[in-house]
Design an enzyme around this catalytic site. Sequence first.
Site, PDB file in Angstrom:
ATOM      1  N   PHE A 150       0.837  -1.211   0.000  1.00 31.03           N
ATOM      2  CA  PHE A 150       0.000   0.000   0.000  1.00 31.03           C
ATOM      3  C   PHE A 150       0.869   1.257   0.000  1.00 31.03           C
ATOM      4  CE2 PHE A 150      -3.843   2.397   1.545  1.00 31.03           C
ATOM      5  CZ  PHE A 150      -4.717   1.924   0.573  1.00 31.03           C
ATOM      6  N   GLY A 151       1.869   1.244  -0.896  1.00 29.05           N
ATOM      7  CA  GLY A 151       2.694   2.450  -1.094  1.00 29.05           C
ATOM      8  C   GLY A 151       1.998   3.369  -2.080  1.00 29.05           C
ATOM      9  N   ARG A 152       2.809   4.163  -2.775  1.00 23.40           N
ATOM     10  CA  ARG A 152       2.232   5.161  -3.696  1.00 23.40           C
ATOM     11  C   ARG A 152       1.315   4.514  -4.733  1.00 23.40           C
ATOM     12  NH1 ARG A 152       7.518   6.303  -3.849  1.00 23.40           N
ATOM     13  NH2 ARG A 152       8.236   8.202  -2.833  1.00 23.40           N
TER      14      ARG A 152
ATOM     15  N   THR B   3       1.169  -5.851 -11.781  1.00 22.99           N
ATOM     16  CA  THR B   3       1.945  -4.830 -12.489  1.00 22.99           C
ATOM     17  C   THR B   3       3.216  -4.527 -11.701  1.00 22.99           C
ATOM     18  OG1 THR B   3       0.660  -3.124 -11.364  1.00 22.99           O
ATOM     19  CG2 THR B   3      -0.026  -3.687 -13.607  1.00 22.99           C
TER      20      THR B   3
ATOM     21  N   ARG C  57       6.258  -7.009 -10.128  1.00 23.86           N
ATOM     22  CA  ARG C  57       7.388  -7.723 -10.704  1.00 23.86           C
ATOM     23  C   ARG C  57       6.986  -9.178 -10.908  1.00 23.86           C
ATOM     24  NH1 ARG C  57       9.120  -3.644 -12.211  1.00 23.86           N
ATOM     25  NH2 ARG C  57      11.106  -2.623 -11.734  1.00 23.86           N
TER      26      ARG C  57
ATOM     27  N   GLU D  22      11.336 -12.171 -17.819  1.00 24.41           N
ATOM     28  CA  GLU D  22      10.935 -11.428 -19.015  1.00 24.41           C
ATOM     29  C   GLU D  22      12.163 -10.839 -19.723  1.00 24.41           C
ATOM     30  OE1 GLU D  22       8.401  -8.541 -16.726  1.00 24.41           O
ATOM     31  OE2 GLU D  22       9.693  -7.043 -17.653  1.00 24.41           O
TER      32      GLU D  22
ATOM     33  N   HIS E 262       4.923  -5.402 -20.109  1.00 18.51           N
ATOM     34  CA  HIS E 262       5.546  -4.436 -19.166  1.00 18.51           C
ATOM     35  C   HIS E 262       5.335  -2.984 -19.625  1.00 18.51           C
ATOM     36  CE1 HIS E 262       8.809  -4.294 -15.819  1.00 18.51           C
ATOM     37  NE2 HIS E 262       8.054  -3.201 -15.774  1.00 18.51           N
TER      38      HIS E 262
HETATM   39  C1  DGY Z   1       9.798   0.546 -12.951  1.00 23.72           C
HETATM   40  O1  DGY Z   1      10.070   1.745 -13.052  1.00 23.72           O
HETATM   41  O2  DGY Z   1      10.171  -0.113 -11.999  1.00 23.72           O
HETATM   42  C2  DGY Z   1       8.953  -0.079 -14.011  1.00 23.72           C
HETATM   43  O3  DGY Z   1       8.792  -1.419 -13.870  1.00 23.72           O
HETATM   44  C3  DGY Z   1       9.475   0.265 -15.388  1.00 23.72           C
HETATM   45  O4  DGY Z   1       8.841   1.440 -15.673  1.00 23.72           O
END
Ligand code: DGY
Length: 323
Positions: A156-158, A240, A242, A271, A289
Site C-alpha cells: 500500500f505504497g504510492r 503490475t 514484478r 521477461e 511491461h
Molecule cells: C519501474 O520503473 O520499476 C517499471 O517497472 C518500469 O517502468
Amino acid sequence: MSTLRALVTRAWPRETEERLAHLCKATLRDPDTAMSADEWMDAAAQYDIILPTVSDAIPADFYDAAKGKVRLLANYGVGYNHIDTDAAQAAGITVTNTPGVLTDCTADLAMGLLLAAARRLGEGERELRAGRWDGWRPTHLIGKKVAGATLGIIGFGRIGQAMAQRAHHGFGMKIVFQNRSRVDPDIAARYGAVQLKNVSEVAEVSDFLSLHCPGGEGTRHLIDTDILAAMKPGAILINTARGDVVDEDALFQALDSGPLGGAGLDVYQGEPKLDPRFLKYGNLVLAPHLGSATGATRAAMGHRALDNLEAFLRGETPPDRIV
Ligand code: DGY
C-alpha cells in the site's frame, strides 16, 4: 559540463537525452537492446556513471570490477531489484531510482488490466478479429461485475494507494490491503480501505487481488500455491509489480484446477522470455511491461534520473539515493 563519462544503456525520450548531453560526456548506447554480460564488464572499466533500466541483467561480478571506477548507477525506473544494492554499496557506488513519477500511469494500467480481465475483453477481441462473433446473446462472454466487488491490494505504497483511489472512488469497489508496515488509518480511510494482517487474509476475501509490492528476494513467490488456493473461486489476479512476486507454476496450477478465474499481467519471471504456457489460457490478459509507458511519464522518469545525476555531479546527496 562535467568531464565524467556516462553510459545510457537504452534509448531514452529525446528531450531527456538532450538534457543529459549538457551535463557530462554521455554515450547513448546503440542498438536499443539489453546489454550483454561482456558489455557490462567493459562498462565497469570505462564509465563513471551508468544509467540502467529494469531490462538490464547486471552480472554479479560487475560490482567488484566497477570498484573505484563507476561511482553512480542512476536507474531509469522506480523498481531496482535488478541492482544488487549491497554489492553496489560495498563497491562505493551510489544507486538512485525515480519514485513518484510513474505512480498514476502504473495504477491506470493495473485498473485497465482489472477491467479487461473482469469483462473478458481479450477473449472478445480475439473472437471478433477471428471472425467468430455470431452476435449478441444473453449468455455470451459473461464476465465479473466490478462495482461493489472487493479489491485486495498487496503493498500500500504510492502505486497501491493510487490503485485504491481509482478502484474505490471511480468504480465503487471495497478495498482491503496488506502492507509490510502499519499504514496510518487516516490514509487508509481516504480510500475506505481496511488493513488486514497478512496476504492470506487479503486473498481469502478478495474478488480481485492486485500486486503493488516491490520485487526482489523479500517478495519472491509471495503469491504461491497456498495463497492462490486461499483465493475465492473465480477471483482475478492483477500483477503490475514484478514477475518474480508470483510463482508461475503455482499460477498455472490454480488456472487449471481452480480457484483462479483469470489474471491481468504486465510482468513475468525472466521477461522478456514468456513461458509458453501463458498463451494457452484465454482468461489471461497479457501486456508487455507497459505500466509506465506514456510519453509524459517516460520523459518524467528520464528527468528524475537526471535530477539525481545533477545533484551527484554537484557533490550533493541525490534526492532519490537508495545506497
Ligand atoms: C519501474 O520503473 O520499476 C517499471 O517497472 C518500469 O517502468
